[in-house]
Design a protein around this motif. Structure first.
Motif, PDB file in Angstrom:
ATOM      1  N   ASN A 273      82.062  -3.490 -29.252  1.00  6.89           N
ATOM      2  CA  ASN A 273      82.258  -4.410 -30.367  1.00  6.89           C
ATOM      3  C   ASN A 273      82.957  -3.681 -31.517  1.00  6.89           C
ATOM      4  OD1 ASN A 273      80.977  -6.697 -29.196  1.00  6.89           O
ATOM      5  ND2 ASN A 273      78.982  -5.801 -29.654  1.00  6.89           N
ATOM      6  N   VAL A 274      84.055  -4.235 -31.972  1.00  7.12           N
ATOM      7  CA  VAL A 274      84.882  -3.599 -32.990  1.00  7.12           C
ATOM      8  C   VAL A 274      84.609  -4.210 -34.360  1.00  7.12           C
ATOM      9  CG1 VAL A 274      87.259  -3.222 -33.759  1.00  7.12           C
ATOM     10  CG2 VAL A 274      86.672  -3.014 -31.325  1.00  7.12           C
ATOM     11  N   ASN A 275      84.538  -3.369 -35.370  1.00 10.50           N
ATOM     12  CA  ASN A 275      84.422  -3.830 -36.757  1.00 10.50           C
ATOM     13  C   ASN A 275      85.835  -4.142 -37.240  1.00 10.50           C
ATOM     14  OD1 ASN A 275      84.217  -4.126 -39.552  1.00 10.50           O
ATOM     15  ND2 ASN A 275      82.603  -2.583 -39.745  1.00 10.50           N
ATOM     16  N   TRP A 276      86.240  -5.383 -37.103  1.00  9.24           N
ATOM     17  CA  TRP A 276      87.618  -5.749 -37.400  1.00  9.24           C
ATOM     18  C   TRP A 276      87.907  -5.790 -38.893  1.00  9.24           C
ATOM     19  CZ3 TRP A 276      91.024  -4.949 -33.949  1.00  9.24           C
ATOM     20  CH2 TRP A 276      90.681  -5.058 -32.603  1.00  9.24           C
TER      21      TRP A 276
ATOM     22  N   SER B 143      96.765  -6.127 -33.161  1.00  5.18           N
ATOM     23  CA  SER B 143      96.004  -5.427 -32.135  1.00  5.18           C
ATOM     24  C   SER B 143      96.284  -6.038 -30.777  1.00  5.18           C
ATOM     25  CB  SER B 143      94.498  -5.503 -32.417  1.00  5.18           C
ATOM     26  OG  SER B 143      93.771  -4.755 -31.461  1.00  5.18           O
ATOM     27  N   TYR B 144      96.400  -5.181 -29.777  1.00  2.00           N
ATOM     28  CA  TYR B 144      96.416  -5.615 -28.382  1.00  2.00           C
ATOM     29  C   TYR B 144      95.054  -5.315 -27.770  1.00  2.00           C
ATOM     30  CZ  TYR B 144     101.128  -7.219 -27.234  1.00  2.00           C
ATOM     31  OH  TYR B 144     102.281  -7.968 -27.117  1.00  2.00           O
ATOM     32  N   VAL B 145      94.548  -6.257 -26.968  1.00  2.00           N
ATOM     33  CA  VAL B 145      93.219  -6.161 -26.366  1.00  2.00           C
ATOM     34  C   VAL B 145      93.352  -6.243 -24.847  1.00  2.00           C
ATOM     35  CG1 VAL B 145      90.943  -7.250 -26.201  1.00  2.00           C
ATOM     36  CG2 VAL B 145      92.178  -7.243 -28.393  1.00  2.00           C
ATOM     37  N   LYS B 146      92.740  -5.297 -24.135  1.00  6.34           N
ATOM     38  CA  LYS B 146      92.747  -5.372 -22.681  1.00  6.34           C
ATOM     39  C   LYS B 146      91.956  -6.595 -22.233  1.00  6.34           C
ATOM     40  CE  LYS B 146      91.501  -3.029 -18.387  1.00  6.34           C
ATOM     41  NZ  LYS B 146      90.922  -1.826 -17.733  1.00  6.34           N
ATOM     42  N   ALA B 147      92.578  -7.410 -21.395  1.00  2.00           N
ATOM     43  CA  ALA B 147      91.917  -8.600 -20.860  1.00  2.00           C
ATOM     44  C   ALA B 147      91.452  -8.388 -19.431  1.00  2.00           C
ATOM     45  CB  ALA B 147      92.850  -9.802 -20.928  1.00  2.00           C
TER      46      ALA B 147
ATOM     47  N   PHE C  52      86.033  -8.795 -24.350  1.00  5.15           N
ATOM     48  CA  PHE C  52      87.302  -9.436 -24.692  1.00  5.15           C
ATOM     49  C   PHE C  52      87.152 -10.473 -25.803  1.00  5.15           C
ATOM     50  CE2 PHE C  52      90.531 -12.760 -24.089  1.00  5.15           C
ATOM     51  CZ  PHE C  52      91.681 -12.001 -24.262  1.00  5.15           C
ATOM     52  N   ALA C  53      86.172 -11.347 -25.699  1.00  2.00           N
ATOM     53  CA  ALA C  53      86.027 -12.412 -26.701  1.00  2.00           C
ATOM     54  C   ALA C  53      85.799 -11.831 -28.089  1.00  2.00           C
ATOM     55  CB  ALA C  53      84.880 -13.349 -26.316  1.00  2.00           C
ATOM     56  N   GLN C  54      84.910 -10.846 -28.195  1.00  6.73           N
ATOM     57  CA  GLN C  54      84.637 -10.234 -29.502  1.00  6.73           C
ATOM     58  C   GLN C  54      85.890  -9.576 -30.063  1.00  6.73           C
ATOM     59  OE1 GLN C  54      84.509  -6.943 -30.813  1.00  6.73           O
ATOM     60  NE2 GLN C  54      83.460  -7.492 -32.730  1.00  6.73           N
ATOM     61  N   GLN C  55      86.635  -8.926 -29.213  1.00  2.24           N
ATOM     62  CA  GLN C  55      87.793  -8.176 -29.682  1.00  2.24           C
ATOM     63  C   GLN C  55      88.991  -9.079 -29.951  1.00  2.24           C
ATOM     64  OE1 GLN C  55      88.162  -5.315 -26.492  1.00  2.24           O
ATOM     65  NE2 GLN C  55      86.602  -3.960 -27.339  1.00  2.24           N
ATOM     66  N   TYR C  56      89.249 -10.001 -29.048  1.00  7.21           N
ATOM     67  CA  TYR C  56      90.422 -10.874 -29.175  1.00  7.21           C
ATOM     68  C   TYR C  56      90.225 -11.896 -30.290  1.00  7.21           C
ATOM     69  CZ  TYR C  56      94.353 -13.696 -27.355  1.00  7.21           C
ATOM     70  OH  TYR C  56      95.536 -14.391 -27.193  1.00  7.21           O
ATOM     71  N   ASN C  57      89.084 -12.573 -30.294  1.00  6.93           N
ATOM     72  CA  ASN C  57      88.810 -13.563 -31.342  1.00  6.93           C
ATOM     73  C   ASN C  57      88.463 -12.900 -32.666  1.00  6.93           C
ATOM     74  OD1 ASN C  57      89.177 -15.616 -29.434  1.00  6.93           O
ATOM     75  ND2 ASN C  57      87.019 -15.598 -28.869  1.00  6.93           N
ATOM     76  N   GLY C  58      87.766 -11.755 -32.579  1.00  8.93           N
ATOM     77  CA  GLY C  58      87.385 -11.056 -33.797  1.00  8.93           C
ATOM     78  C   GLY C  58      88.579 -10.551 -34.580  1.00  8.93           C
ATOM     79  N   SER C  59      89.563 -10.003 -33.893  1.00  3.16           N
ATOM     80  CA  SER C  59      90.760  -9.527 -34.586  1.00  3.16           C
ATOM     81  C   SER C  59      91.504 -10.690 -35.228  1.00  3.16           C
ATOM     82  CB  SER C  59      91.662  -8.758 -33.611  1.00  3.16           C
ATOM     83  OG  SER C  59      91.988  -9.557 -32.478  1.00  3.16           O
ATOM     84  N   TYR C  60      91.582 -11.787 -34.509  1.00  6.96           N
ATOM     85  CA  TYR C  60      92.232 -12.991 -35.039  1.00  6.96           C
ATOM     86  C   TYR C  60      91.513 -13.489 -36.286  1.00  6.96           C
ATOM     87  CZ  TYR C  60      94.038 -17.843 -34.926  1.00  6.96           C
ATOM     88  OH  TYR C  60      94.617 -19.045 -35.231  1.00  6.96           O
ATOM     89  N   ASN C  61      90.195 -13.547 -36.218  1.00  5.48           N
ATOM     90  CA  ASN C  61      89.411 -14.048 -37.352  1.00  5.48           C
ATOM     91  C   ASN C  61      89.491 -13.142 -38.563  1.00  5.48           C
ATOM     92  OD1 ASN C  61      88.605 -16.295 -35.882  1.00  5.48           O
ATOM     93  ND2 ASN C  61      86.725 -15.322 -35.139  1.00  5.48           N
ATOM     94  N   ALA C  62      89.771 -11.867 -38.334  1.00  2.52           N
ATOM     95  CA  ALA C  62      89.918 -10.923 -39.439  1.00  2.52           C
ATOM     96  C   ALA C  62      91.317 -10.962 -40.038  1.00  2.52           C
ATOM     97  CB  ALA C  62      89.591  -9.510 -38.962  1.00  2.52           C
TER      98      ALA C  62
END
Length: 283
Positions: A89-92, A103-107, A118-128
């Motif tokens: 889990n990344v602190n975006w 950011s690119y996220v491995k899917a 993936f969901a935390q990283q892909y959606n989290g970066s977008y939301n940040a």
């Protein structure tokens, strides 16, 4: 990086057996065009997708320089990163505060693995507020390019013209499980990449960016120049400059310049100002 029968007697049973035979044939067709050595199991022996990510093989084969990237590149550079399950889990919010703008996220990897974060990283970066994209770690000796592209697009590798989604990306680098070029000839590798690229294009409307190193590309594709007109280059080189590019490309779109730094995961520069990054996202 600090950074898994009784004999069929009824007509229904016969239909079931026919379906099994048909499915088996479809699987065999999925490996058409690969060299005999490439018609392998769906996953390699010792499969460890949690340890495979963009650049996981680069330093071991090409090393890294202690010199910082030049700040006087030809155009303004926009900082970003790439992550995989390795980062969890990344602190975006913190990543953005430290300068990340994309950011690119491995899917996915092969045709069986999906990143559990993936969901935390892909959606989290977008939301940040970051512009985000998804990438696929290629295993060209386990199934066709089209098959892996389909798995990728079905499990997060999509694209939308929202100005906040980067084109899908193909991570093709040194084989973490064996022979550098996955047992494929240069022409077979080019065909595999073309199949992956064309399938992503037909499914999403975008050609994928290609993540690779110049050395790997020269060795495993014969320095093929045919992708430069359609596929953005995401270059990996841990040095003070991008250096020589693979044939055909006159500039890199993204440069992965280090495998650790102020951002989670690998450190990247988009080769342009933020408005050009937005233009790439919009297609």
């Amino acid at each position: 990086m600090p950074h898994r029968a009784p004999v069929l007697r009824t007509s229904a049973g016969l239909l079931r057996r026919t379906a099994v035979v048909a499915a088996t044939g479809a699987l065999l067709l999925g490996t058409a065009g690969l060299a005999p050595a490439a018609q392998a199991a769906p996953t390699p022996a010792g499969f460890h997708p949690e340890r495979d990510f963009a650049g996981s093989t680069v330093a071991a084969h090409e090393g890294r320089s202690a010199e910082a990237p030049l700040t006087s590149l030809a155009v303004t550079q926009t900082l970003g990163n790439d992550v995989s399950s390795w980062q969890g889990n990344v602190n975006w919010a913190a990543a953005k505060a430290n300068g990340a703008r994309f950011s690119y996220v491995k899917a996915t990897e092969g045709t069986s693995y999906t990143n559990p974060y993936f969901a935390q990283q892909y959606n989290g970066s977008y939301n940040a507020g970051l512009i985000r994209g998804a990438y696929h770690f290629a295993l060209p000796n386990t199934s066709s390019g089209s098959t892996q592209a389909t798995w990728f697009v079905n499990h997060g590798g999509g694209w939308s013209a929202d100005g906040k989604t980067l084109p899908p990306a193909l991570d093709i680098e040194y084989n973490p499980y064996g022979a550098t070029c996955y047992g494929l000839s240069q022409s077979a590798m080019v065909s595999w990449i073309r199949s992956f690229s064309d399938t992503v294009r037909s499914r999403t409307g975008r050609y994928p960016a290609i993540y690779t190193t110049t050395n790997w590309w020269q060795q495993c594709t014969g320095n093929n120049a045919s992708f430069a007109a359609t596929n953005p280059l995401w270059l990996a080189r841990y040095a003070s400059t991008p250096g020589t590019l693979p044939a055909g490309w006159t500039y890199q779109t993204i440069w992965q310049f280090a495998d650790s730094g102020v951002l989670p995961g690998d450190q990247n520069y988009f080769n342009g100002a933020y408005d050009r990054l937005q233009a790439l996202a919009k297609g």
